[in-house]
Design a protein around this motif. Structure first.
Motif, short mmCIF file in Angstrom:
data_model
loop_
_atom_site.label_atom_id
_atom_site.label_comp_id
_atom_site.label_asym_id
_atom_site.label_seq_id
_atom_site.Cartn_x
_atom_site.Cartn_y
_atom_site.Cartn_z
N LEU A 151 40.86 -17.17 -65.55
CA LEU A 151 41.38 -18.05 -66.59
C LEU A 151 41.58 -19.43 -65.98
CD1 LEU A 151 42.64 -18.69 -69.37
CD2 LEU A 151 44.80 -17.74 -68.49
N SER A 156 43.40 -19.35 -62.51
CA SER A 156 44.01 -18.04 -62.32
C SER A 156 42.94 -16.96 -62.15
CB SER A 156 44.88 -17.71 -63.54
OG SER A 156 45.41 -16.42 -63.46
N CYS A 179 47.15 -17.51 -58.61
CA CYS A 179 47.27 -18.58 -59.60
C CYS A 179 47.46 -19.89 -58.84
CB CYS A 179 48.46 -18.29 -60.51
SG CYS A 179 48.57 -19.41 -61.89
N LYS A 191 49.65 -16.30 -67.44
CA LYS A 191 48.56 -15.94 -68.34
C LYS A 191 49.02 -15.94 -69.80
CE LYS A 191 46.95 -11.76 -68.13
NZ LYS A 191 46.26 -10.53 -67.72
#
Length: 176
Positions: A28, A102, A113, A145
């Motif tokens: 992410l 991430s 992260c 997240k």
């Protein structure tokens, strides 16, 4: 909570990101700006990622800084199954200045992260005075997240496609 300070130019952030990509099953990335040269430092690893459907990238048109050519390059990832979005800061009148990366692999109990000052640019990854922190903690990773995935419900989040890029490119060119 395990953490590491990543100061640029004493570290090359793209090397750390590329290592994390290799260890991950989910990625992410949420960054306000993406420049083609910065994306070029990690795009090959992202394209070779074993499950591109587990990649989510959110960037923005905040300050009209993201390069349209970088967005076009992101369409290649989208064609592989990745989720790629543009937060419309211009229409929403909301600033979008996040810089975070991430990575997770629950099978290997791996969570990383990176949050700090580095957008996705060659300079921010290698040359500029930048400061980031890498936190390797499952609870922190989950909290991060959830916070970032909340953007997926924003009415100002646009799924990246050619029309979105073409519309933005006109505004970008007026600015430069």
């Amino acid at each position: 909570m395990a953490y590491k300070l990543i100061d640029i130019p004493n570290h090359n952030l793209e090397e750390i990101i590329n290592e994390n990509i290799e260890k991950s099953e989910k990625i992410l990335i949420v960054v306000s700006f993406i420049f083609q040269k910065g994306l070029g430092l990690i795009i090959d690893k992202l394209k070779k990622f074993k499950n591109p459907k587990n990649i989510t990238i959110i960037t923005s048109n905040y300050l009209k800084s993201t390069e349209p050519n970088a967005l076009n390059k992101l369409l290649e990832l989208k064609s592989l199954g990745s989720s790629v979005y543009l937060f419309d800061s211009l229409t929403s009148k909301e600033n979008f200045h996040i810089k975070s990366y991430s990575f997770e692999n629950t099978n290997r109990n791996f969570f990383s992260c990176i949050i700090g000052s580095s957008n996705m640019s060659f300079s921010a990854f290698k040359l500029s005075h930048e400061l980031n922190i890498e936190i390797k903690d499952k609870n922190f990773s989950e909290e991060y997240k959830q916070k970032m995935l909340n953007f997926l419900t924003s009415p100002h989040l646009l799924e990246l496609n050619e029309k979105v890029i073409n519309d933005y490119e006109k505004i970008y060119e007026e600015n430069n």
